[in-house]
Design a protein around this motif. Structure first.
Motif, PDB file in Angstrom:
ATOM      1  N   GLY A 140       0.811  -1.210   0.000  1.00  0.00           N
ATOM      2  CA  GLY A 140       0.000   0.000   0.000  1.00  0.00           C
ATOM      3  C   GLY A 140       0.846   1.262   0.000  1.00  0.00           C
ATOM      4  O   GLY A 140       0.461   2.283  -0.585  1.00  0.00           O
ATOM      5  N   LEU A 141       2.007   1.202   0.627  1.00  0.00           N
ATOM      6  CA  LEU A 141       2.922   2.339   0.649  1.00  0.00           C
ATOM      7  C   LEU A 141       3.401   2.663  -0.761  1.00  0.00           C
ATOM      8  O   LEU A 141       3.493   3.839  -1.146  1.00  0.00           O
ATOM      9  N   LYS A 142       3.661   1.641  -1.547  1.00  0.00           N
ATOM     10  CA  LYS A 142       4.054   1.858  -2.940  1.00  0.00           C
ATOM     11  C   LYS A 142       2.959   2.593  -3.708  1.00  0.00           C
ATOM     12  O   LYS A 142       3.238   3.475  -4.524  1.00  0.00           O
ATOM     13  N   THR A 143       1.708   2.215  -3.452  1.00  0.00           N
ATOM     14  CA  THR A 143       0.587   2.863  -4.132  1.00  0.00           C
ATOM     15  C   THR A 143       0.505   4.341  -3.755  1.00  0.00           C
ATOM     16  O   THR A 143       0.257   5.200  -4.617  1.00  0.00           O
ATOM     17  N   GLN A 144       0.719   4.659  -2.485  1.00  0.00           N
ATOM     18  CA  GLN A 144       0.722   6.059  -2.062  1.00  0.00           C
ATOM     19  C   GLN A 144       1.793   6.853  -2.798  1.00  0.00           C
ATOM     20  O   GLN A 144       1.566   7.977  -3.239  1.00  0.00           O
ATOM     21  N   VAL A 145       2.974   6.267  -2.911  1.00  0.00           N
ATOM     22  CA  VAL A 145       4.061   6.949  -3.610  1.00  0.00           C
ATOM     23  C   VAL A 145       3.712   7.138  -5.080  1.00  0.00           C
ATOM     24  O   VAL A 145       3.969   8.202  -5.663  1.00  0.00           O
ATOM     25  N   LEU A 146       3.132   6.131  -5.698  1.00  0.00           N
ATOM     26  CA  LEU A 146       2.745   6.232  -7.106  1.00  0.00           C
ATOM     27  C   LEU A 146       1.775   7.385  -7.325  1.00  0.00           C
ATOM     28  O   LEU A 146       1.933   8.188  -8.252  1.00  0.00           O
ATOM     29  N   LEU A 147       0.763   7.486  -6.457  1.00  0.00           N
ATOM     30  CA  LEU A 147      -0.217   8.570  -6.593  1.00  0.00           C
ATOM     31  C   LEU A 147       0.440   9.931  -6.385  1.00  0.00           C
ATOM     32  O   LEU A 147       0.138  10.899  -7.104  1.00  0.00           O
ATOM     33  N   ALA A 148       1.337  10.013  -5.409  1.00  0.00           N
ATOM     34  CA  ALA A 148       2.038  11.273  -5.171  1.00  0.00           C
ATOM     35  C   ALA A 148       2.908  11.634  -6.364  1.00  0.00           C
ATOM     36  O   ALA A 148       2.974  12.801  -6.780  1.00  0.00           O
ATOM     37  N   TRP A 149       3.561  10.643  -6.927  1.00  0.00           N
ATOM     38  CA  TRP A 149       4.445  10.876  -8.073  1.00  0.00           C
ATOM     39  C   TRP A 149       3.649  11.325  -9.304  1.00  0.00           C
ATOM     40  O   TRP A 149       4.034  12.269 -10.005  1.00  0.00           O
ATOM     41  N   GLN A 150       2.526  10.665  -9.546  1.00  0.00           N
ATOM     42  CA  GLN A 150       1.704  11.014 -10.708  1.00  0.00           C
ATOM     43  C   GLN A 150       1.104  12.412 -10.586  1.00  0.00           C
ATOM     44  O   GLN A 150       0.880  13.088 -11.585  1.00  0.00           O
TER      45      GLN A 150
END
Length: 362
Positions: A217-227
Motif C-alpha cells: 500500500g505504501l508503494k501505491t501512495q508513492v505512485l499517486l504522489a508521483w503522478q
C-alpha cells in the motif's frame, strides 16, 4: 577448521574462507563477491536463467581467486559450506553442485546453509561476544522478518511481511519513479537531498497490534504522489525521502515491539537493507532510548556474500552436522525447522530441507 563458503542464491556469486582457529573477524581469511548488476540492468530485474548461467561462469574462477588471496590451496581446507536455500532454484543448484563435487573430490565434510541464517549470524562474525538471546531483524530484497533468537539454531518467527519485502518495496518504488536498476540504493541516495516532511506517507500496520509488515500500500501512495507531482528533481528527492522515512519508521516501531515481546534489549540487524544509513541511525536511536543496543554487520557483509555462509557453515560443521552425497536445494525453506547448534547434530540438512519446505529440488 578452514571452511570454504559458497553463496549463489540469487544474483551475487560469493566465496570466502573462514578459519575457526582465528578469533572474530580475523578468521575471515579472504572473501570475494561478483555482482550481476550489469547483466540484469537492461531487464530491470533479475532474470533467473541468466543468473544461473553467470554463476556457472564465475564460481570456479572466484574460488581460485579467494583461495589464492587466503594463501591456501584446496588441500588446506577442512570443510565446504554452501547456500542450499531459500533462493532461485537454478542458482542454488550451481553452488550446491560445485560445493558437493569439491567436498567429494577432496573427501571433506560439506554442510548446507540456510541463506537467512547466514545473514542472521553475520554480525557475530565480527562481534564474537554477541550472544543470544536477541531479536533479529532480517531485512532484504526478498525477506522482512523479525526473529527471536533463543540460542544459535533455535529461532522463533515473531513477524514477517505479508506482501513485498522492504528491499523489494525500495526497488519497485524506485522503478516507478524512473530510477535505474538496482533501484533501492539509488532511491536511498536520492533521499539524502529530500526535505523531511515535504511528503508524509503512512507507516503501514503500525496503528494496530502485531509484528507483521505490509509495504504494498505504501508503494501505491508513492505512485499517486508521483503522478500528481510536478516531477522536478527536488520533488523527486522529497518523495524519495518521504518513502524512506516511512519504511525506516515502520521498521523501528516494529523492532521496538518485538524487543518488548521477546523481553530482550539486544537487536541484531542483517540483510541488504541493513546497510541503509537512515535505518541504522534510527534503530541506534530507538535502542539507545530503551537502554538497549543494536548490532549491524559492516555494509559489505549486509548484502549476499560468501563470508556469512562460510561462518555459519563452520559453526554447523563444528556442531557435527554433515550432508549426504546427494545434492539438495530448497527454494523455500522455513528457518524454524533448522537443527539447533547448542548440541552436536548428525543431520542431513538436505533431507531436512525437503521435509520442511516440501519444495526441494535435486
Amino acid at each position: 577448521m578452514k571452511v570454504l563458503g559458497i553463496e549463489t542464491s540469487c544474483d551475487e556469486t560469493g566465496v570466502a574462507v573462514y578459519d575457526t582457529a582465528r578469533p572474530g573477524a580475523d578468521g575471515l581469511r579472504a572473501h570475494a563477491v561478483y555482482s550481476q548488476i550489469a547483466l540484469h540492468a537492461q531487464y530491470g530485474g533479475v532474470v533467473p536463467e541468466l543468473a544461473s548461467r553467470d554463476h556457472v561462469r564465475k564460481l570456479l574462477p572466484l574460488i581460485r581467486q579467494t583461495l589464492a588471496e587466503a594463501g591456501l590451496v584446496t588441500a588446506d581446507l577442512d570443510g565446504v559450506a554452501y547456500t542450499a536455500g531459500p533462493g532461485l532454484v537454478g542458482a542454488l543448484l550451481v553452488g550446491a553442485g560445485v560445493a558437493r563435487a569439491l567436498a567429494w573430490a577432496l573427501e571433506l565434510p560439506a554442510v548446507a546453509v540456510h541463506h537467512m541464517e547466514g545473514h542472521l549470524l553475520a554480525p557475530l562474525l565480527e562481534d564474537p561476544e554477541l550472544a543470544p538471546p536477541f531479536v533479529a531483524l532480517l531485512v532484504s530484497g526478498g525477506h522482512t522478518q523479525l526473529v527471536a533468537v533463543e540460542a544459535l539454531g533455535r529461532y522463533r518467527l515473531l513477524g514477517e511481511t505479508l506482501d513485498d519485502a522492504a528491499g523489494e518495496a525500495f526497488d519497485k518504488t524506485a522503478k516507478l519513479m524512473g530510477l535505474p536498476y538496482p533501484g533501492g540504493p539509488q532511491l536511498a541516495k536520492l533521499a539524502q537531498d529530500g526535505r523531511p516532511g515535504a511528503y508524509r506517507f503512512a507507516r503501514p500496520m503500525t496503528d494496530r497490534p502485531g509484528l507483521d509488515f505490509s509495504f504494498s500500500g505504501l508503494k501505491t501512495q508513492v505512485l499517486l504522489a508521483w503522478q500528481g507531482s510536478d516531477r522536478t528533481e527536488q520533488t523527486k528527492a522529497d518523495i524519495a525521502r518521504g518513502f524512506e522515512d516511512a519504511v525506516v519508521e515502520t521498521l523501528a516501531i516494529k523492532c521496538g515491539r518485538a524487543l518488548d515481546a521477546a523481553d530482550c534489549d539486544t537487536l541484531v540487524v542483517a540483510g541488504g537493507v541493513g546497510a541503509n544509513r537512515r535505518l541504522r541511525a534510527r534503530l541506534e536511536e530507538m535502542a539507545s532510548a530503551r537502554g538497549g543496543r543494536v548490532r549491524f554487520p559492516r555494509p559489505a557483509l549486509c548484502t549476499d556474500n560468501g563470508a556469512m555462509i562460510a561462518f555459519a557453515g563452520a559453526l554447523r560443521l563444528q556442531a557435527g552436522q554433515r550432508e549426504s552425497a546427494a545434492v539438495h536445494v530448497a527454494p523455500r525453506w522455513d528457518m524454524a525447522g533448522l537443527p539447533p547448534l547448542d548440541a552436536a547434530v548428525q543431520a542431513d540438512a538436505g533431507t531436512v530441507a525437503e521435509q520442511e519446505c516440501g519444495a526441494a529440488a535435486r
